[in-house]
Every structure is written in structure tokens, then in C-alpha cells.
Design a protein around this motif. Sequence first.
Motif, PDB file in Angstrom:
ATOM      1  N   ASN A  59       0.816  -1.223   0.000  1.00 38.60           N
ATOM      2  CA  ASN A  59       0.000   0.000   0.000  1.00 38.60           C
ATOM      3  C   ASN A  59       0.849   1.272   0.000  1.00 38.60           C
ATOM      4  N   GLY A  60       2.180   1.096  -0.114  1.00 44.20           N
ATOM      5  CA  GLY A  60       3.058   2.257  -0.202  1.00 44.20           C
ATOM      6  C   GLY A  60       3.627   2.723   1.131  1.00 44.20           C
ATOM      7  N   GLU A  61       3.039   2.212   2.235  1.00 45.34           N
ATOM      8  CA  GLU A  61       3.582   2.599   3.544  1.00 45.34           C
ATOM      9  C   GLU A  61       4.946   1.970   3.762  1.00 45.34           C
ATOM     10  N   VAL A  62       5.715   2.584   4.649  1.00 44.71           N
ATOM     11  CA  VAL A  62       7.038   2.063   5.007  1.00 44.71           C
ATOM     12  C   VAL A  62       7.060   1.786   6.509  1.00 44.71           C
ATOM     13  N   VAL A  63       7.525   0.600   6.884  1.00 43.88           N
ATOM     14  CA  VAL A  63       7.654   0.236   8.301  1.00 43.88           C
ATOM     15  C   VAL A  63       9.138   0.014   8.595  1.00 43.88           C
ATOM     16  N   GLY A  64       9.635   0.720   9.585  1.00 45.28           N
ATOM     17  CA  GLY A  64      11.059   0.642   9.924  1.00 45.28           C
ATOM     18  C   GLY A  64      11.325  -0.303  11.075  1.00 45.28           C
ATOM     19  N   GLY A  65      12.579  -0.695  11.217  1.00 46.69           N
ATOM     20  CA  GLY A  65      13.013  -1.515  12.347  1.00 46.69           C
ATOM     21  C   GLY A  65      14.502  -1.308  12.573  1.00 46.69           C
ATOM     22  N   CYS A  66      14.930  -1.536  13.813  1.00 47.46           N
ATOM     23  CA  CYS A  66      16.362  -1.409  14.130  1.00 47.46           C
ATOM     24  C   CYS A  66      16.775  -2.602  14.968  1.00 47.46           C
ATOM     25  N   ASN A  67      18.072  -2.822  15.090  1.00 48.64           N
ATOM     26  CA  ASN A  67      18.494  -3.902  15.981  1.00 48.64           C
ATOM     27  C   ASN A  67      18.363  -3.466  17.437  1.00 48.64           C
ATOM     28  N   VAL A  68      17.947  -4.427  18.257  1.00 48.43           N
ATOM     29  CA  VAL A  68      17.767  -4.202  19.685  1.00 48.43           C
ATOM     30  C   VAL A  68      18.561  -5.284  20.390  1.00 48.43           C
ATOM     31  N   GLU A  69      19.720  -4.890  20.939  1.00 47.71           N
ATOM     32  CA  GLU A  69      20.593  -5.896  21.541  1.00 47.71           C
ATOM     33  C   GLU A  69      20.155  -6.222  22.955  1.00 47.71           C
ATOM     34  N   ASP A  70      20.560  -7.411  23.397  1.00 48.12           N
ATOM     35  CA  ASP A  70      20.188  -7.915  24.705  1.00 48.12           C
ATOM     36  C   ASP A  70      21.444  -8.351  25.445  1.00 48.12           C
ATOM     37  N   GLY A  71      21.411  -8.208  26.754  1.00 54.33           N
ATOM     38  CA  GLY A  71      22.571  -8.562  27.575  1.00 54.33           C
ATOM     39  C   GLY A  71      22.955 -10.018  27.492  1.00 54.33           C
ATOM     40  N   THR A  72      22.037 -10.862  27.089  1.00 60.01           N
ATOM     41  CA  THR A  72      22.381 -12.274  26.884  1.00 60.01           C
ATOM     42  C   THR A  72      23.105 -12.487  25.556  1.00 60.01           C
ATOM     43  N   TYR A  73      23.140 -11.456  24.736  1.00 59.11           N
ATOM     44  CA  TYR A  73      23.658 -11.498  23.367  1.00 59.11           C
ATOM     45  C   TYR A  73      22.755 -12.287  22.424  1.00 59.11           C
ATOM     46  N   ASP A  74      22.412 -13.533  22.761  1.00 60.95           N
ATOM     47  CA  ASP A  74      21.685 -14.348  21.785  1.00 60.95           C
ATOM     48  C   ASP A  74      20.220 -13.953  21.660  1.00 60.95           C
ATOM     49  N   LEU A  75      19.712 -13.112  22.553  1.00 58.47           N
ATOM     50  CA  LEU A  75      18.322 -12.644  22.409  1.00 58.47           C
ATOM     51  C   LEU A  75      18.236 -11.364  21.580  1.00 58.47           C
ATOM     52  N   THR A  76      19.345 -10.931  21.065  1.00 54.51           N
ATOM     53  CA  THR A  76      19.361  -9.732  20.208  1.00 54.51           C
ATOM     54  C   THR A  76      18.391  -9.874  19.041  1.00 54.51           C
ATOM     55  N   ALA A  77      17.637  -8.811  18.798  1.00 56.90           N
ATOM     56  CA  ALA A  77      16.691  -8.804  17.678  1.00 56.90           C
ATOM     57  C   ALA A  77      17.319  -8.046  16.508  1.00 56.90           C
ATOM     58  N   HIS A  78      17.243  -8.638  15.322  1.00 55.06           N
ATOM     59  CA  HIS A  78      17.821  -8.015  14.132  1.00 55.06           C
ATOM     60  C   HIS A  78      16.833  -7.025  13.516  1.00 55.06           C
ATOM     61  N   ALA A  79      17.380  -5.991  12.916  1.00 53.73           N
ATOM     62  CA  ALA A  79      16.569  -4.903  12.363  1.00 53.73           C
ATOM     63  C   ALA A  79      15.506  -5.415  11.387  1.00 53.73           C
ATOM     64  N   GLU A  80      15.888  -6.333  10.517  1.00 57.47           N
ATOM     65  CA  GLU A  80      14.970  -6.814   9.486  1.00 57.47           C
ATOM     66  C   GLU A  80      13.768  -7.534  10.105  1.00 57.47           C
ATOM     67  N   ARG A  81      14.057  -8.381  11.102  1.00 55.73           N
ATOM     68  CA  ARG A  81      12.943  -9.118  11.708  1.00 55.73           C
ATOM     69  C   ARG A  81      12.090  -8.220  12.595  1.00 55.73           C
ATOM     70  N   VAL A  82      12.689  -7.202  13.187  1.00 61.83           N
ATOM     71  CA  VAL A  82      11.889  -6.238  13.956  1.00 61.83           C
ATOM     72  C   VAL A  82      10.900  -5.540  13.021  1.00 61.83           C
ATOM     73  N   ALA A  83      11.379  -5.101  11.861  1.00 65.15           N
ATOM     74  CA  ALA A  83      10.495  -4.416  10.897  1.00 65.15           C
ATOM     75  C   ALA A  83       9.401  -5.370  10.420  1.00 65.15           C
ATOM     76  N   LEU A  84       9.800  -6.588  10.089  1.00 67.64           N
ATOM     77  CA  LEU A  84       8.843  -7.564   9.561  1.00 67.64           C
ATOM     78  C   LEU A  84       7.749  -7.868  10.579  1.00 67.64           C
ATOM     79  N   TRP A  85       8.144  -8.149  11.796  1.00 74.03           N
ATOM     80  CA  TRP A  85       7.161  -8.573  12.783  1.00 74.03           C
ATOM     81  C   TRP A  85       6.348  -7.403  13.326  1.00 74.03           C
ATOM     82  N   LYS A  86       6.926  -6.207  13.312  1.00 77.27           N
ATOM     83  CA  LYS A  86       6.112  -5.017  13.596  1.00 77.27           C
ATOM     84  C   LYS A  86       4.967  -4.957  12.586  1.00 77.27           C
ATOM     85  N   ALA A  87       5.304  -5.087  11.312  1.00 79.65           N
ATOM     86  CA  ALA A  87       4.306  -4.939  10.247  1.00 79.65           C
ATOM     87  C   ALA A  87       3.273  -6.069  10.302  1.00 79.65           C
TER      88      ALA A  87
END
Length: 159
Positions: A59-87
Amino acid sequence: ARWRGLTMSSGTPNDLSPSFQPLGAAEASRLLAAAERAAGFAYVPFSRFPVGAALLLANGEVVGGCNVEDGTYDLTAHAERVALWKAVSEGHRDFRAIAVWAGATPLHHVTPCGSCRQALLQWLPPEAPVVWLDGVLGEPVQTPLSALLPEQFRFNPPG
Ligand code: THU
Ligand code: ZN
């Protein structure tokens, strides 16, 4: 280096994906700029490596995402998946393209990681353009998503 995709200027489909339809140069640059803006919100106390992604919806809209790191390291969320799952979690189902941005030098020459490629293929068409900044050429390139992950896993439920 045609296998890496198309330069913004060439505009001709490559051999791997003859039906590939890249975004127009202006639209690709706008999407990359949105990814750069999203990277401004990155939470990266561990790597200090901000990444931004911008999904272009049908529909032309744009949804952004950024990486969100976590102190455990392995729970870090990647920018692409944040954008995808937000949308997806806001009800969007039709996606046209994604841009990823991590900086403008060869050091920041990034494409989506393997796991993000798999997740993107769950939702975007295989021919969807992935826009990224070639840090060596210093210009945006577009690659068809499926060319980044041939023979991706697909779940075909039995019965
Ligand atoms: N990163 C992403 O956000 N997306 C990718 O696909 C590759 C890696 C992040 C994770 C981590 O915060 C930083 O980049 C360094 O690995
Ligand atoms: Zn990733």
C-alpha cells in the motif's frame, strides 16, 4: 559482480532472475534513507553497530526496524525481523521490498543475515528487491530476495 544484484544505474535484470523488477532509483534511495533513519533508534551497547531496515508495503507505507541488543547477546533482535514482525503484527500481509542500512563505508557493507533471509522469504515475494548499500562501490544495489537464499526451507505440512 552481476550476481550481487543491480547497480542503481544499470537497471537491467541479471541472469539469475530474468523477471526481477527493481525499484526505481528514487524509490530505492527513499527506502534506504528510511532504513538509515530507523538505524538511529538502534540499541547497540554491545556491538556499537547500528542496523536499520525499512519494509515497503504494497500500500506504499514504510515500516522501519532497528536492531535491539540484549545482555544475553543471543536474544538480540535483528533490524529486518523487527520491521517484519512489527508490520505483520499490525495486520500487514503484502510486502514489496526491504532496504537494510548499516553505514556508508566498506566496514558497514551489509546484507540481511541468513536467518533474516529465511524469515523475509516467509512473507515477501521471492523476487522482492532487497536494497542495500554496497560499501565498496559506494552506491545502492538491489538483489532479488531469493537470490540471497536459494532453496530456502519451506514447511509443507503433511496430509
Ligand atoms: N544485525 C542485524 O540487525 N541484522 C542482521 O541481519 C545482521 C546483524 C545486528 C545484530 C547485532 O546487533 C549487530 O548487527 C552486530 O551483529
Ligand atoms: Zn539477521
